[in-house]
Motif scaffolding. Structure first.
Motif, PDB file in Angstrom:
ATOM      1  N   GLN A  99     -18.634   0.205   4.175  1.00 34.12           N
ATOM      2  CA  GLN A  99     -18.422   0.034   2.741  1.00 34.12           C
ATOM      3  C   GLN A  99     -17.069   0.624   2.400  1.00 34.12           C
ATOM      4  N   GLY A 100     -16.406   0.055   1.409  1.00 38.78           N
ATOM      5  CA  GLY A 100     -15.172   0.665   0.940  1.00 38.78           C
ATOM      6  C   GLY A 100     -14.072  -0.319   0.623  1.00 38.78           C
ATOM      7  N   ALA A 101     -12.878   0.240   0.408  1.00 38.50           N
ATOM      8  CA  ALA A 101     -11.706  -0.550   0.057  1.00 38.50           C
ATOM      9  C   ALA A 101     -10.454   0.250   0.377  1.00 38.50           C
ATOM     10  N   ILE A 102      -9.376  -0.470   0.605  1.00 39.92           N
ATOM     11  CA  ILE A 102      -8.058   0.127   0.815  1.00 39.92           C
ATOM     12  C   ILE A 102      -7.129  -0.464  -0.226  1.00 39.92           C
ATOM     13  N   SER A 103      -6.432   0.396  -0.963  1.00 34.53           N
ATOM     14  CA  SER A 103      -5.411  -0.048  -1.909  1.00 34.53           C
ATOM     15  C   SER A 103      -4.068   0.484  -1.464  1.00 34.53           C
ATOM     16  N   VAL A 104      -3.096  -0.394  -1.326  1.00 38.98           N
ATOM     17  CA  VAL A 104      -1.720   0.001  -1.061  1.00 38.98           C
ATOM     18  C   VAL A 104      -0.968  -0.245  -2.357  1.00 38.98           C
ATOM     19  N   ASN A 105      -0.555   0.839  -3.005  1.00 37.57           N
ATOM     20  CA  ASN A 105       0.082   0.733  -4.316  1.00 37.57           C
ATOM     21  C   ASN A 105       1.597   0.722  -4.255  1.00 37.57           C
ATOM     22  N   VAL A 106       2.173   1.416  -3.267  1.00 33.72           N
ATOM     23  CA  VAL A 106       3.627   1.529  -3.146  1.00 33.72           C
ATOM     24  C   VAL A 106       4.012   1.377  -1.684  1.00 33.72           C
ATOM     25  N   ILE A 107       4.978   0.501  -1.424  1.00 31.39           N
ATOM     26  CA  ILE A 107       5.608   0.408  -0.110  1.00 31.39           C
ATOM     27  C   ILE A 107       7.108   0.485  -0.350  1.00 31.39           C
ATOM     28  N   LYS A 108       7.715   1.539   0.181  1.00 31.66           N
ATOM     29  CA  LYS A 108       9.166   1.698   0.113  1.00 31.66           C
ATOM     30  C   LYS A 108       9.679   1.777   1.540  1.00 31.66           C
ATOM     31  N   ASN A 109      10.997   1.860   1.698  1.00 33.10           N
ATOM     32  CA  ASN A 109      11.589   1.939   3.035  1.00 33.10           C
ATOM     33  C   ASN A 109      11.088   3.128   3.836  1.00 33.10           C
TER      34      ASN A 109
END
Length: 176
Positions: free
Chosen positions: A129-139
């Motif tokens: 069960q669950g989730a992954i959120s990627v909110n920011v991707i920078k260099n």
């Protein structure tokens, strides 16, 4: 019998101390603490980690490792701590839910790893069960929120919830 009574007037400048014991109390869903939880019944808290980009079927993905210890150069660390949370997600911003009805889905995945049994033994528990959120991707950085739970009770409580922010490293353990 002696009793003491103390009062503060309504204009008191003392700030209220927030109670962080319930991370997702519903009153303020935007306030999320750094990731913490339990792996095999042992308390676990995110301290540091790293992310790398890898290719599968001509698509880019992220491997994100969260550790409960600090390292001088997380990009130079191959494995990390004995107990850790590993996540696999698409290399883009977004939120992906773990599908318990698809046991063959490799991404998104949250894996609770325990390397404490020795160098050749690995105890992996894959969140159902669950989730992954990627909110920011920078260099040089990836941040987001993870929620995961391994529900079978025979191994002890295993779950995680909270935010993370890790350096984005090259696959050869250097900075990206």
């Amino acid at each position: 019998m002696i009793g003491l009574v103390a009062c503060a007037d309504q204009g008191s400048s003392s700030p209220a101390i927030p109670d962080n014991s319930n991370q997702n109390n519903g009153d303020s869903p935007d306030v999320i603490e750094y990731a913490r939880g339990s792996i095999k019944g042992r308390d676990w808290s995110y301290v540091q980690g790293r992310a790398v980009i890898f290719k599968r079927n001509n698509k880019n993905f992220l491997e994100i490792r969260l550790w409960n210890e600090r390292f001088d150069n997380p990009c130079a660390v191959a494995v990390g701590t004995n107990t850790q949370v590993r996540m696999y997600a698409p290399y883009s911003q977004g939120t992906w839910r773990i599908d318990p009805l698809d046991p063959f889905s490799l991404i998104p995945t949250v894996i609770f790893s325990d390397y404490s049994a020795g160098s050749h033994a690995r105890g992996n528990l894959i969140a159902d069960q669950g989730a992954i959120s990627v909110n920011v991707i920078k260099n040089d950085m990836v941040s987001g929120v993870v929620q995961g739970r391994f529900t079978p009770a025979d191994v002890g409580a295993t779950h995680i919830y909270g935010r993370f922010s890790v350096p984005l490293c090259t696959p050869l353990f250097g900075s990206y």
